[in-house]
Design a protein around this motif. Structure first.
Motif, short mmCIF file in Angstrom:
data_model
loop_
_atom_site.label_atom_id
_atom_site.label_comp_id
_atom_site.label_asym_id
_atom_site.label_seq_id
_atom_site.Cartn_x
_atom_site.Cartn_y
_atom_site.Cartn_z
N TRP A 9 0.55 -1.57 0.04
CA TRP A 9 -0.07 -0.23 -0.37
C TRP A 9 0.92 1.14 -0.32
CZ3 TRP A 9 -4.02 1.17 -1.51
CH2 TRP A 9 -4.77 3.08 -1.32
N SER A 129 -7.46 -2.63 -6.82
CA SER A 129 -7.92 -2.88 -7.25
C SER A 129 -7.83 -4.19 -5.47
CB SER A 129 -8.26 -3.76 -8.58
OG SER A 129 -9.33 -4.71 -8.02
N VAL A 130 -9.00 -4.69 -5.03
CA VAL A 130 -8.08 -6.03 -4.53
C VAL A 130 -8.93 -6.73 -4.83
CG1 VAL A 130 -8.29 -4.08 -1.91
CG2 VAL A 130 -10.69 -5.04 -3.09
N VAL A 134 -6.98 -5.45 -12.16
CA VAL A 134 -5.91 -4.74 -12.82
C VAL A 134 -4.96 -6.18 -12.85
CG1 VAL A 134 -6.02 -2.62 -12.30
CG2 VAL A 134 -4.86 -4.12 -10.82
N PRO A 192 -13.30 6.97 -0.45
CA PRO A 192 -13.39 5.27 -0.38
C PRO A 192 -11.52 5.61 0.79
CG PRO A 192 -11.90 5.85 -2.19
CD PRO A 192 -13.48 7.45 -1.56
N SER A 194 -8.88 4.58 0.53
CA SER A 194 -8.27 3.57 -0.71
C SER A 194 -7.83 4.89 -1.27
CB SER A 194 -8.67 2.85 -2.00
OG SER A 194 -9.47 2.78 -2.50
N SER A 199 -8.44 6.96 -8.46
CA SER A 199 -8.84 7.43 -9.09
C SER A 199 -9.99 7.54 -9.49
CB SER A 199 -8.00 7.08 -10.21
OG SER A 199 -8.43 6.26 -10.76
N GLY A 201 -11.75 7.65 -12.09
CA GLY A 201 -11.78 6.76 -13.62
C GLY A 201 -12.16 4.94 -12.22
N GLY A 202 -11.01 5.05 -12.17
CA GLY A 202 -11.75 3.59 -11.10
C GLY A 202 -12.82 3.38 -9.96
N TRP A 203 -12.44 4.72 -8.98
CA TRP A 203 -14.02 4.76 -8.60
C TRP A 203 -15.32 4.89 -9.48
CZ3 TRP A 203 -12.59 9.80 -6.01
CH2 TRP A 203 -11.37 9.61 -5.33
N THR A 206 -15.46 0.55 -11.18
CA THR A 206 -15.87 -0.41 -9.74
C THR A 206 -17.18 0.27 -8.85
OG1 THR A 206 -14.35 0.79 -8.23
CG2 THR A 206 -13.59 -1.00 -9.87
N GLU A 257 -15.18 -1.94 -15.40
CA GLU A 257 -14.44 -2.24 -14.57
C GLU A 257 -13.00 -2.32 -15.48
OE1 GLU A 257 -14.03 -5.91 -12.01
OE2 GLU A 257 -16.62 -4.76 -11.17
N GLY A 258 -13.38 -1.43 -16.89
CA GLY A 258 -12.39 -1.53 -17.77
C GLY A 258 -12.86 -2.32 -18.34
N VAL A 262 -12.38 2.70 -22.16
CA VAL A 262 -11.65 3.65 -21.03
C VAL A 262 -12.40 4.62 -20.19
CG1 VAL A 262 -9.21 5.25 -19.99
CG2 VAL A 262 -9.48 2.94 -21.41
N ASN A 535 -9.83 -5.47 -20.83
CA ASN A 535 -9.24 -6.25 -19.71
C ASN A 535 -10.89 -7.50 -19.61
OD1 ASN A 535 -8.83 -6.22 -16.76
ND2 ASN A 535 -9.60 -5.11 -16.12
C1 LIG Z 1 -6.55 -0.58 1.58
C2 LIG Z 1 -8.00 -0.60 0.52
C3 LIG Z 1 -8.90 0.27 0.65
C4 LIG Z 1 -10.22 0.16 -0.11
N1 LIG Z 1 -10.87 1.52 0.36
C5 LIG Z 1 -12.56 0.74 -0.44
C6 LIG Z 1 -13.60 1.68 -0.21
O1 LIG Z 1 -13.36 1.89 1.32
N2 LIG Z 1 -14.64 1.52 -1.40
C7 LIG Z 1 -14.26 1.19 -1.90
O2 LIG Z 1 -15.22 0.57 -2.82
N3 LIG Z 1 -12.79 0.38 -2.95
C8 LIG Z 1 -12.14 0.31 -1.99
N4 LIG Z 1 -11.22 -0.28 -1.96
C9 LIG Z 1 -10.88 -1.08 -3.43
C10 LIG Z 1 -10.48 -0.46 -4.35
O3 LIG Z 1 -9.65 0.90 -4.28
C11 LIG Z 1 -11.40 0.43 -5.51
O4 LIG Z 1 -12.03 -0.62 -6.47
C12 LIG Z 1 -11.06 1.71 -6.53
O5 LIG Z 1 -12.45 1.96 -6.85
C13 LIG Z 1 -10.84 1.14 -6.94
O6 LIG Z 1 -9.38 2.79 -8.23
P1 LIG Z 1 -8.20 2.87 -8.37
O7 LIG Z 1 -8.09 3.94 -9.28
O8 LIG Z 1 -6.84 2.08 -7.73
O9 LIG Z 1 -8.89 1.43 -9.80
P2 LIG Z 1 -8.09 -0.07 -10.22
O10 LIG Z 1 -7.39 -0.68 -9.30
O11 LIG Z 1 -6.48 1.06 -11.26
O12 LIG Z 1 -8.86 -0.56 -11.12
C14 LIG Z 1 -9.72 -1.00 -10.77
C15 LIG Z 1 -10.75 -1.33 -11.67
O13 LIG Z 1 -11.12 -0.01 -12.66
C16 LIG Z 1 -10.72 -0.40 -13.58
N5 LIG Z 1 -10.10 1.01 -14.34
C17 LIG Z 1 -9.78 2.10 -14.17
N6 LIG Z 1 -9.47 2.48 -13.94
C18 LIG Z 1 -10.50 3.18 -15.54
C19 LIG Z 1 -10.93 3.98 -16.14
N7 LIG Z 1 -10.55 5.16 -16.52
N8 LIG Z 1 -11.88 3.50 -17.23
C20 LIG Z 1 -12.52 1.91 -17.32
N9 LIG Z 1 -11.88 1.11 -16.02
C21 LIG Z 1 -10.91 1.74 -15.23
C22 LIG Z 1 -9.53 -1.08 -13.91
O14 LIG Z 1 -9.51 -2.22 -15.74
C23 LIG Z 1 -9.64 -1.95 -12.96
O15 LIG Z 1 -10.69 -3.24 -13.28
C24 LIG Z 1 -10.26 -0.23 -0.91
C25 LIG Z 1 -8.91 -0.94 -1.51
C26 LIG Z 1 -7.64 -0.54 -0.86
C27 LIG Z 1 -6.28 -1.54 -1.03
#
Ligand SMILES: Cc1cc2nc3c(=O)[nH]c(=O)nc-3n(C[C@H](O)[C@H](O)[C@H](O)COP(=O)(O)OP(=O)(O)OC[C@H]3O[C@@H](n4cnc5c(N)ncnc54)[C@H](O)[C@@H]3O)c2cc1C
Length: 552
Positions: A9, A129-130, A134, A192, A194, A199, A201-203, A206, A257-258, A262, A535
């Motif tokens: 982390w 992602s957990v 990715v 979140p 995290s 990011s 986009g990730g939020w 997912t 989820e990608g 994008v 993906n």
């Molecule tokens: C310590 C920890 C705490 C967490 N707490 C929370 C929480 O409180 N709430 C929660 O909802 N989740 C939580 N998570 C899970 C994770 O943080 C979320 O799923 C978050 O939304 C992922 O965002 P990211 O930018 O890191 O995405 P990534 O991990 O980079 O990608 C996640 C998914 O989204 C896709 N993706 C990413 N960016 C894009 C884009 N721009 N366009 C299309 N697809 C894309 C990827 O391909 C992948 O499938 C936690 C994870 C950890 C490790």
């Protein structure tokens, strides 16, 4: 320059120190039966890394690399399985290349090249992602995989003050987003756990669950419109506060989820920074009483921003209690009005369910206009339960520390309607305890908290901590996770409330979703991603169409 940790982390040097890890071992080692050995991450250059199967094409060279560190640090998300494997120096499916497009044109050229050569594309935001979302585990049908790190697309492009919305690029991480919104007096208030390393986009991709424990909790509620680059072209939805014009195109991409393309930009609903806050902690003799109080609050219309119930062990572990009672952290916030009436009514409701208000923690606070109110970061409304808040923020680093000590430490979450909660909670905790015995980790324990509450149900979030046997950590965790997931599904829960599906939840997601919906999703993907490059392995499987060319 802060550099992201490639194996765990956060940022290099910001996790637990060796001395802190040893102290953690001293505190928990005996209880869990840990061996007292600290696992250090291997130097990157000692990792046995498969060579890239494709070379960087000339057209992508200015922003694409096959550098070892780039490939290794984009190989995993941040789940327990990911951290264990990284600490072992085991990189199962590294991306062959990592692209960091600086604009949509460059992103488009990545999609075009990958589509032409049948190479998989993995969108990557913060990489938090957990669920294996990715990890480029795309199967043999693909000659290679390119991870697209969206980090360079990190700007707030426009703010519409009147509508209180902002146009934001998909790659922006939480802190940089809030930094750019602050001068405008706005905040997304999507925090979140995290937040620091995930990011926008990730939020959206997912359907992340954020700051608000009730009301608008999922990012879905905050999206006004989207811009998505798919292999078939651009999809841009109309900016509207709401619309009754057929199924929502935004909703197709929120949670995709990608797999459909994008997300490059979104107009997001913003808030003024809160200036009034009120709340505190409440103790309950039993978790069940606390759950009744949460239901009552969730159905009251008071809409607390924070409403997190911790079971007694969870409260103890987080420093929010002594292990003898469940603890509820309740908070209200507003940019507009004092909250005394809301807080007073909440106190009455929790008292009706046997809650004992912790007077020392309960307070109301007002930040005068012009000052940076509400700027205390994620979960900042939980002033009255500081211990919980700081443990929430440090949690991921502590998790990594435990893993380095040889502990299995992971979370999973679900949501269910109130009528199913009791049975689901008991079934899941029993299944996990039995599985811990089965996998030889009987000293382990499972705790539960509620992260989000709705009028019709709640999101229970479980944490498992147990000793792991060196060399069989993944099998042990898989045994526990399978038992938990089966119990969740059997008792009316969802396989995920906010962690997403990824690759890890597929077996249960496939059973949870209606078959016709899966068929419709497959057809949708075939239209937006005809070469099935986005993906692969996540959400839905589609047959690959013949390629114009057989790989680069
Ligand atoms: C310590 C920890 C705490 C967490 N707490 C929370 C929480 O409180 N709430 C929660 O909802 N989740 C939580 N998570 C899970 C994770 O943080 C979320 O799923 C978050 O939304 C992922 O965002 P990211 O930018 O890191 O995405 P990534 O991990 O980079 O990608 C996640 C998914 O989204 C896709 N993706 C990413 N960016 C894009 C884009 N721009 N366009 C299309 N697809 C894309 C990827 O391909 C992948 O499938 C936690 C994870 C950890 C490790």
């Amino acid at each position: 320059m802060r550099r992201r940790s490639w194996w765990g982390w956060g940022y290099d040097g910001e996790g637990l120190t060796d001395a802190q890890i040893d102290a953690l071992g001293a505190a928990l080692g005996e209880r869990l039966g840990l061996d007292g050995r600290r696992r250090d991450p291997p130097p990157i250059d000692t990792i046995d890394l498969a060579p890239p199967r494709i070379s960087v094409p000339a057209t992508l060279r200015p922003f694409t690399s096959d550098d070892r560190r780039e490939r290794v640090s984009h190989a995993y998300g941040k789940s327990y399985r990911d951290v264990v494997r990284a600490l072992q120096g085991r990189i199962d499916h590294p991306p062959d290349l990592v692209a960091r497009p600086r604009d949509e044109g460059e992103l488009s050229s990545v999609l075009d090249w990958c589509a032409e050569h049948g190479v998989a594309v993995i969108p990557f935001g913060g990489g938090s992602s957990v669920v294996g979302g990715v990890e480029p585990d795309v199967g043999e049908a693909y000659p290679g995989a390119v991870t697209v790190d969206m980090g360079a697309l990190d700007a707030v492009l426009e703010v519409d003050r009147l509508s209180q919305t902002g146009r934001v690029q998909g790659g922006v991480l939480g802190p940089a987003l809030e930094d750019q919104l602050r001068p405008h007096g706005f905040t997304l208030r999507h925090f979140p756990q995290s937040f620091e390393c995930s990011s926008l986009g990730g939020w959206i991709a997912t359907r992340a669950g954020g700051h608000f424990a009730t009301g608008p909790t999922h990012i879905d509620d905050l999206v006004e419109s989207l811009r998505v680059l798919t292999p078939a072209g651009v999809v841009e939805t109309r900016r509207l506060p709401s619309s009754g014009a057929g199924p929502s195109p935004d909703r197709l991409f929120v949670g995709s989820e990608g797999t459909l393309g994008v997300i490059t930009e979104a107009w997001m609903r913003l808030r003024r920074r809160p200036r009034w806050r009120a709340g505190g902690a409440v103790r309950f003799v039993s978790f069940e009483d606390g759950a009744e109080a949460v239901r009552s609050l969730g159905q009251s219309g008071l809409s607390p921003s924070n409403c997190r119930l911790l079971d007694p062990v969870e409260a103890l572990v987080n420093g929010a209690g002594d292990g003898s009672s469940a603890v509820l952290v309740v908070g209200f916030e507003s940019a507009d009005h004092p909250l005394d009436a809301w807080a007073a009514r909440a106190r009455e409701l929790v008292s009706d369910h046997g809650g004992e208000v912790d007077e020392a923690s309960w307070r109301a606070r007002h930040t005068p206009a012009g000052r940076a109110g509400g700027d205390t970061g994620p979960e900042g409304d939980a002033d009255a339960a500081e211990a919980w808040r700081s443990s929430f923020l440090r949690g991921p680093y502590i998790r990594d520390g435990l893993v380095r000590l040889g502990a299995m430490c992971e979370t999973f979450e679900t949501a269910c309607t109130w009528d199913r909660l009791g049975v689901l909670h008991d079934a899941v905790t029993s299944a996990v305890r039995a599985a811990l015995v089965d996998v030889g980790a009987s000293r382990g324990f499972v705790t539960c908290r509620f992260t989000h509450a709705y009028p019709d149900g709640v999101a229970p979030y479980f944490t498992v901590v147990a000793p792991a046997r060196p060399g069989t950590e993944l099998e042990q965790w898989d045994g526990v996770k399978t038992a938990a997931s089966e119990a969740v599904l059997a008792h009316g829960g969802t396989i995920t409330h906010h962690h997403a599906v990824g690759r890890d939840h597929r077996p249960w997601y496939d059973r949870q979703r209606p078959d016709l919906f899966a068929a419709a999703l497959r057809e949708t993907k075939a239209v937006l991603d005809p070469a099935a490059i986005c993906n692969p392995g996540v959400l839905v499987d589609v047959a690959r169409r013949p390629l114009g060319s057989q790989g680069p």
